[in-house]
Design a protein around this motif. Structure first.
Motif, PDB file in Angstrom:
ATOM      1  N   ALA A  48       0.724  -1.433  -0.166  1.00  0.00           N
ATOM      2  CA  ALA A  48       0.164  -0.303   0.098  1.00  0.00           C
ATOM      3  C   ALA A  48       0.764   1.185   0.164  1.00  0.00           C
ATOM      4  CB  ALA A  48      -0.899  -0.049   1.241  1.00  0.00           C
ATOM      5  N   THR A  90      -1.393   7.644   0.884  1.00  0.00           N
ATOM      6  CA  THR A  90      -2.777   6.978   0.597  1.00  0.00           C
ATOM      7  C   THR A  90      -3.155   6.102   1.741  1.00  0.00           C
ATOM      8  OG1 THR A  90      -2.641   6.156  -1.508  1.00  0.00           O
ATOM      9  CG2 THR A  90      -4.688   6.094  -1.131  1.00  0.00           C
ATOM     10  N   TRP A  94      -7.253   2.434   0.056  1.00  0.00           N
ATOM     11  CA  TRP A  94      -6.142   1.774  -1.083  1.00  0.00           C
ATOM     12  C   TRP A  94      -7.368   0.351  -0.710  1.00  0.00           C
ATOM     13  CZ3 TRP A  94      -4.135  -2.994  -0.055  1.00  0.00           C
ATOM     14  CH2 TRP A  94      -3.064  -3.526  -0.637  1.00  0.00           C
ATOM     15  N   ASP A 111     -10.305   0.803  -3.181  1.00  0.00           N
ATOM     16  CA  ASP A 111     -10.129   0.384  -4.623  1.00  0.00           C
ATOM     17  C   ASP A 111     -10.014  -0.914  -4.681  1.00  0.00           C
ATOM     18  OD1 ASP A 111     -10.061   3.269  -5.774  1.00  0.00           O
ATOM     19  OD2 ASP A 111      -7.865   3.455  -4.671  1.00  0.00           O
ATOM     20  N   ARG A 112      -8.721  -1.488  -3.756  1.00  0.00           N
ATOM     21  CA  ARG A 112      -8.234  -2.871  -3.821  1.00  0.00           C
ATOM     22  C   ARG A 112      -9.391  -4.236  -3.653  1.00  0.00           C
ATOM     23  NH1 ARG A 112      -3.894  -3.757  -6.686  1.00  0.00           N
ATOM     24  NH2 ARG A 112      -2.804  -5.960  -5.101  1.00  0.00           N
ATOM     25  N   SER A 114      -0.399  -5.858   3.573  1.00  0.00           N
ATOM     26  CA  SER A 114      -0.619  -5.172   1.831  1.00  0.00           C
ATOM     27  C   SER A 114       0.127  -6.154   1.259  1.00  0.00           C
ATOM     28  CB  SER A 114      -0.070  -3.792   1.410  1.00  0.00           C
ATOM     29  OG  SER A 114       1.123  -3.673   1.742  1.00  0.00           O
TER      30      SER A 114
END
Length: 461
Positions: A3, A7, A12, A15-16, A251
């Motif tokens: 990540a 952000t 994050w 979006d993911r 992440s």
């Protein structure tokens, strides 16, 4: 992919998660999701028969509301958040639900995803994917914890975020609203191990509250409520107030490598902190055909974390079943007396069996302060009246990724769960669940679940 630091993690993730839902998940992740949903629904079938779960279900049905989503144990339909609440309670009631590290993601996230899926008439594939991503979120949050536990019920705290993520995906919220849903969870995430220490029913209620809160967070975000973007890493975010965590570990390769594949299925319907010691005693007893009258003393060497959750005195008068689930002394005594510890052995009558007390007196727990483990290792030493001593150590949690349950063990578990409410039809019930999960991808509306699939042999597990 890590990540980016500029952000927030919630942004994050918005979006993911949305991107992963659009592109789909790899076959191995979907296979793990099916396996975990099967386990969750089967243990929920047994949990739904418990008196406290029935009382909560009746209260929920009386309160009414929009008939959006099913309560798994019968014909009732209630608002999605309430169905998630009751179904998560059923799945967690007997402490038989799946476990990743030290959290129970699936009783929470599967209940939330299923309830929201029904309310929006999602396809079977959509529900499966949203559940898998929500469960993955919980697993990664748990894996990322880097500091000591202070006594939070970490699964309930983190499960709220997983439930919200799954619900938001099924509601097709845009990334910004997914971020708000996760941020709203910061105001809802809770749960204390004090309920475990005092061996009270609130312990099994905490995952249910997390499932409900996660669904509510997504609904509130959809309605326009805003929330902190730095829900995790902010000055007063989850990681600073609850427990420190490693963002990079969380992440790393999110959406590519799935941690939910490492989720274990529980071998015993008791706190996982007891499982290694229980298996160690089984191993010792198998070594020499030892009878109960041969045993002079049972010593178990456990970690400080295990001692905190299952090392307390055996005092079953107030809540026998909960005591049976959170007393290592009781679990060892049941295995010594009966050779097993299943659903029948955590029934109140079994916990209150007068024969147990005399065995508990022979059980001694020692805390190894050098053992940092939460679920393993554990060592049991059996001293016989002849003076002979036999010792065995179990280094990893039974049923975990390093020691998975066999097909035969899973078959026994699911038949045992199904028999709680359908003794004569248990094989058919289990076979039907397996068949429906095998074709879940083809289901155009999760509300058609009961009519989907054809029964297969139970060994399809």
């Amino acid at each position: 992919m890590a990540a980016p630091t500029e952000t927030s993690l919630s942004q994050w993730l918005g979006d993911r998660l949305a991107a992963a839902a659009r592109t789909g998940l790899p076959a191995d992740a979907m296979g793990s999701a099916r396996r975990l949903i099967l386990d969750t629904r089967m243990v929920a079938w047994a949990g739904a028969a418990q008196p406290d779960v029935i009382a909560v279900r009746e209260l929920t049905v009386r309160n009414g509301g929009a008939a959006q989503s099913s309560i798994w144990s019968g014909p009732w339909k209630v608002p999605a958040a309430e169905a998630a609440f009751v179904n998560a309670l059923s799945a967690s009631a007997l402490d038989y639900d799946s476990l990743h590290a030290n959290v129970h993601p699936d009783a929470i996230v599967a209940a939330a995803a299923w309830a929201v899926g029904e309310s929006v008439r999602a396809t079977g594939r959509e529900v499966l994917q949203a559940y898998a991503l929500g469960s993955e979120l919980v697993c990664r949050l748990a894996d990322a914890v880097s500091g000591p536990q202070k006594g939070w019920t970490i699964g309930a705290v983190l499960g709220t975020f997983g439930a919200a993520g799954a619900a938001a995906l099924l509601m097709r919220l845009p990334p910004q609203q997914i971020t708000h849903a996760l941020g709203l969870c910061l105001s809802m995430a809770a749960g204390s191990q004090q309920a475990n220490v005092e061996q009270v029913l609130a312990k099994r209620l905490q995952p249910a509250l997390a499932a409900r809160s996660g669904v509510q967070a997504a609904l509130l975000a959809q309605a326009g409520m805003t929330a902190p973007a730095q829900a995790f890493e902010g000055r007063f975010g989850l990681w600073n107030l609850y427990f420190p965590s490693d963002r990079e570990r969380f992440s790393d390769r999110f959406g590519v490598r799935f941690s939910l594949r490492e989720t274990g299925l529980k071998k015993y319907p008791v706190c996982a902190c007891s499982h290694a010691a229980l298996d160690a005693l089984h191993a010792v007893l198998r070594q020499g055909g030892i009878r109960l009258d041969d045993i002079a003393r049972i010593d178990a060497r456990i970690s400080p974390f295990m001692d905190r959750l299952v090392g307390g005195a055996f005092s079953p008068a107030a809540h026998p079943q909960v005591t049976g689930q959170f007393s290592l002394r009781y679990g060892l005594a049941s295995i010594a007396l009966r050779g097993r510890l299943g659903l029948a052995e955590i029934a109140p009558a079994a916990v209150l069996d007068p024969g147990i007390a005399g065995i508990v007196d022979r059980i001694h727990l020692a805390v190894d302060t050098r053992n940092p483990g939460e679920l393993a290792p554990a060592t049991v030493r059996l001293t016989l009246r002849s003076g002979q001593a036999i010792e065995h150590t179990v280094a990893t949690m039974p049923g975990g990724p390093a020691a998975p349950m066999s097909v035969a063990e899973l078959e026994r578990k699911y038949l045992e769960c199904a028999a709680v409410q359908a003794a004569e039809n248990a094989p058919s019930l289990v076979a039907g669940e397996i068949a429906r999960l095998a074709s879940m991808d083809q289901l155009d509306d999760i509300n058609h679940w009961a009519a989907a699939g054809n029964a297969k042999p139970v060994r399809g597990i």
